[in-house]
Design a protein around this motif. Sequence first.
Motif, PDB file in Angstrom:
ATOM      1  N   VAL A 157      25.650  54.362  64.658  1.00 24.46           N
ATOM      2  CA  VAL A 157      24.861  54.237  65.885  1.00 24.46           C
ATOM      3  C   VAL A 157      23.482  54.865  65.690  1.00 24.46           C
ATOM      4  N   MET A 158      23.444  56.028  65.027  1.00 24.35           N
ATOM      5  CA  MET A 158      22.153  56.693  64.803  1.00 24.35           C
ATOM      6  C   MET A 158      21.257  55.852  63.890  1.00 24.35           C
ATOM      7  N   ARG A 159      21.848  55.255  62.876  1.00 28.51           N
ATOM      8  CA  ARG A 159      21.043  54.399  61.987  1.00 28.51           C
ATOM      9  C   ARG A 159      20.516  53.171  62.733  1.00 28.51           C
ATOM     10  N   ALA A 160      21.335  52.629  63.629  1.00 29.84           N
ATOM     11  CA  ALA A 160      20.878  51.482  64.419  1.00 29.84           C
ATOM     12  C   ALA A 160      19.755  51.885  65.376  1.00 29.84           C
ATOM     13  N   LEU A 161      19.863  53.065  65.963  1.00 35.77           N
ATOM     14  CA  LEU A 161      18.781  53.561  66.816  1.00 35.77           C
ATOM     15  C   LEU A 161      17.490  53.729  66.015  1.00 35.77           C
ATOM     16  N   TRP A 162      17.618  54.229  64.799  1.00 32.17           N
ATOM     17  CA  TRP A 162      16.440  54.411  63.948  1.00 32.17           C
ATOM     18  C   TRP A 162      15.775  53.074  63.626  1.00 32.17           C
ATOM     19  N   GLU A 163      16.580  52.091  63.254  1.00 34.79           N
ATOM     20  CA  GLU A 163      16.029  50.795  62.890  1.00 34.79           C
ATOM     21  C   GLU A 163      15.359  50.116  64.085  1.00 34.79           C
ATOM     22  N   VAL A 210      21.275  53.812  74.529  1.00 41.85           N
ATOM     23  CA  VAL A 210      22.217  54.412  73.578  1.00 41.85           C
ATOM     24  C   VAL A 210      23.606  53.805  73.767  1.00 41.85           C
ATOM     25  N   GLU A 211      24.018  53.674  75.033  1.00 39.46           N
ATOM     26  CA  GLU A 211      25.321  53.054  75.290  1.00 39.46           C
ATOM     27  C   GLU A 211      25.368  51.630  74.748  1.00 39.46           C
ATOM     28  N   ALA A 212      24.293  50.877  74.938  1.00 38.33           N
ATOM     29  CA  ALA A 212      24.261  49.486  74.477  1.00 38.33           C
ATOM     30  C   ALA A 212      24.350  49.403  72.960  1.00 38.33           C
ATOM     31  N   ILE A 213      23.622  50.231  72.255  1.00 39.97           N
ATOM     32  CA  ILE A 213      23.657  50.178  70.789  1.00 39.97           C
ATOM     33  C   ILE A 213      25.007  50.624  70.258  1.00 39.97           C
ATOM     34  N   ALA A 214      25.633  51.607  70.902  1.00 36.46           N
ATOM     35  CA  ALA A 214      26.966  52.027  70.478  1.00 36.46           C
ATOM     36  C   ALA A 214      27.965  50.883  70.617  1.00 36.46           C
ATOM     37  N   ALA A 215      27.870  50.141  71.711  1.00 36.74           N
ATOM     38  CA  ALA A 215      28.776  49.005  71.910  1.00 36.74           C
ATOM     39  C   ALA A 215      28.495  47.903  70.899  1.00 36.74           C
TER      40      ALA A 215
END
Length: 615
Positions: A423-429, A443-448
Amino acid sequence: MSSPATAAFALTYRVCPQHPQGHLFAVELVIDDPSAGLLQLTMPAWCPGSYMIRDFARNLLHLVAEDGQGRPLALIKRDKQTWEIATGDTPTVPLIVRYQVYAWDFTVRSAHLDCTHAYFNGPSLLLAVTGLADRPCRIELRPPVGDTYRDWRVATSLRPLTAEPLGFGAYQADDYADLIDHPVEMGRFDLVSFTVRSVPHRFAISGRARCDHARLSQDLVRLCEQHAALFGELPLDRYLFLTAAVADGYGGLEHRFSSSLVCTRDDLPRPGVAAETAPTAGYRRLLGLCSHEYFHLWHVTRIRPQALMAGDLSREVHTRLLWAFEGITSYYDELALVRAGCIDTPAYLQLLAETVTRVMRTPGRLVQTLAESSFDAWTKFYRQDENGPNAVVSYYAKGALVALALDLTLRQATAGRVSLDDVMRALWERHGRTGVGVPERGVEAIAAQASGLDLDAFFAQALDSPDDLDLASLLATVGIQMRLRPATGPKDLGGAVERFAPVAAGPTLALRLRAGTTDAVIQTVLSGGAGESAGLAPGDQVLAVDGLRATAENLERLVAAAGEPVRLHLFRRDELLELEASPHPAAADTCELMLLDPAPPDAAQGRAAWLASLA
């Protein structure tokens, strides 16, 4: 006319610790191309990374302005932090603004100056010019006058233009936001240098302290490398830890290329201690602080909430996302310690158990949701009164537990395929690399999306309900047993144990005493406790329990040894009162964690993956 050296910069700031004895900085602002008509100057009301209105303009003194021919210009104050200058139709350039700033706030957020050092965080010292905030800036750092200061030098992450060997001289910034994002230390300090992924790092230590520089740099290299490995890159060309070592202190503030820290001098690693010796609790705390602020290098300063990007520094900017930006960071700051090999697994579980205990001992966790804690940080978390523990929950501490729960939930539900790391890597990208702000539910959306799971129920409970998390079930999936038991005393925060031993619930009045005094002065009466039922109040000084003198040190023991009801004598203001109280059994609010060894194969494998080094 502008000089060739300043022509490329719309604004030039000159900063000098002019009067260390009087704690006064002198600042000169040269505006090379002022707008015609009215020119507006503003001082920030708060600083990025610390969500409380601080009204830095209250420390500004002797503000004057003149045109390019030295003629004074009228200044009109519009509000607590805004001034206007009438420049005329064809201003004579450059326009020069001069002022002083009183600096006696020894924190990472503001400015401090005396005969031993000078420190400032940009928002507390540097005026902004409306309409020119996006223009390049130049700042000249000048030493105080006198032989006393001849060996002072400068530590800052600003990009140098013409800096001298001791660091005084000219620096540049891309714009005003960049200018105020580089705190400055002037004085005498030790400097530790090391490299992470070919990027030079420095650790400046001001104050009287002894430190094992080799061990500190070795541990920081491993720690910083863990965070870089998580995100896959180190997006900078320099980094500076600015550290003030004091008798008793703790705190930090993140910046894009640096961090400002305050630590207890005894927390620094002591010279002469073998490198393989386990870190002391104090050194472990310092490493955790460094880890926290370094993680912000990605998460907060580059991955940023959309609300904060759209707001300004003149007023509060509310967001429900602080749980994610500070809570997730608080989770990773300690997780990185064990992943980097700075501490072992039992030491990590000790830290985790203490975090659970702190949250469980906060009645406000059952009153305020985590999203509310984030949103109301400006007026509740950072402005807590004596009732704070009953009304507020920390988005740092509970946010860290939600991050832990999310991480273990993702690992369990995907059989280890997805974790919070992903999830953190996706937030970074998506947000860090692009500079696009994170929306309120981002954050909730990217985690899902990263996991393919429906996480609505998880986040509804974790963020929008004050109910406690079921951490015990989640920790069991990685071979860790958890229990809550009564505390054995006020300093008992639980921790990692080899076995669970019986603990009796002793009697308690459910009070918190004021720190820094030997008198038994009540700071907080916890809601639902015996003290509240008896009518005790914040500020009461308990003098005696059943006729025996009470102090901050023995109050708990006297209550435990007394009969029931307990007879209390106390001062409320200047009035002597006598009350009776019936102590309640201590609540099961102290966390203990125990490693299952051997653990079931799936749990053991999951635990190993969870705590494994990423570097």
